[in-house]
Design an enzyme around this catalytic site. Sequence first.
Site, short mmCIF file in Angstrom:
data_model
loop_
_atom_site.label_atom_id
_atom_site.label_comp_id
_atom_site.label_asym_id
_atom_site.label_seq_id
_atom_site.Cartn_x
_atom_site.Cartn_y
_atom_site.Cartn_z
N ASP A 1 27.97 44.24 83.04
CA ASP A 1 28.53 44.37 84.38
C ASP A 1 30.05 44.28 84.32
O ASP A 1 30.59 43.26 83.88
CB ASP A 1 28.02 43.23 85.28
N ASP B 1 17.92 46.39 89.06
CA ASP B 1 18.96 45.39 88.81
C ASP B 1 19.08 44.40 89.97
O ASP B 1 19.43 44.78 91.09
CB ASP B 1 20.30 46.11 88.60
C1 DX5 Z 1 24.83 41.79 90.09
C2 DX5 Z 1 24.67 42.37 88.72
C3 DX5 Z 1 23.39 42.07 88.03
C4 DX5 Z 1 23.07 40.64 87.74
C5 DX5 Z 1 21.65 40.54 87.22
O1 DX5 Z 1 26.02 42.29 90.63
O2 DX5 Z 1 24.74 43.78 88.82
O3 DX5 Z 1 23.32 42.84 86.83
O4 DX5 Z 1 23.97 40.07 86.83
O5 DX5 Z 1 21.32 39.25 86.84
P1 DX5 Z 1 20.43 38.33 87.80
O6 DX5 Z 1 19.13 39.02 88.01
O7 DX5 Z 1 20.32 37.04 87.10
O8 DX5 Z 1 21.21 38.21 89.08
ZN ZN Z 2 24.34 44.97 87.07
#
Ligand code: DX5
Ligand code: ZN
Length: 222
Positions: free
Chosen positions: A34, A175
């Site tokens: 990310d 996601d």
């Molecule tokens: C949120 C991100 C996600 C997140 C996913 O903006 O795009 O990729 O990090 O991790 P979890 O499911 O733990 O929120």
């Molecule tokens: Zn993400």
Amino acid sequence: MPINAPSLANLSLVEFGWRLTELKESGVDFFHIDLMDGHYVPNLCLPPRTVGDVKALCPEAIAEVHLMVDDPLSYLDELQQYGADWVSFHLDSTRFVRRTLSAIRERGMKAGVVLNPSQPVEALLPVLPWLDYVVFMSVEPGFAGQKFLPGSMERLASLCALRSSSGNDFKIVLDGGVTYEIGKQAAELGVDVLVTGIYMIFAQPDGISGAVKRFNSCFHNQ
Ligand code: DX5
Ligand code: ZN
């Protein structure tokens, strides 16, 4: 079996290197990275250089980059140099969606767009021929560790139906807030990649390698 794509935003920078090694040694070969710019979303996360660091440690793994930035086009050369394999950007982060998708492909990377929870899946229709994949957000982008938003599974089912009816064979990445129960339902709908975060891979009592084993056994027959 869906691909396990741990979201590296869940790692503390202090332990980044050895956690990444642990993920690699557990057999993970796909990483969700990310990148945030503090403008498109009100947060900063990993810098583009992380892609190079991940590829240096895990050259065979897929680096899937989720851009949460204004002006995604301006990041593409740098991401290509760092060895990014898949790059996605938010549908509303640029006026030039087709141009940006083509620019990603021209640089030899897979091109994806990201759909926010408040955007209809039909918004993808004009760009389907230029898409390799869609990142379907089940939380608002910007922060790791949020809860899967109600109604997301129904929207995900609409996206899977749109894929079947359109005849375009793009991949679907789920996601945000994915748990085992949600992951199983998504896999039954045909989702290709599960972004795994705090509820599946990180902060688990059996550690990263135990959590990766659980993922593999859970989805073994799918
Ligand atoms: C949120 C991100 C996600 C997140 C996913 O903006 O795009 O990729 O990090 O991790 P979890 O499911 O733990 O929120
Ligand atoms: Zn993400």
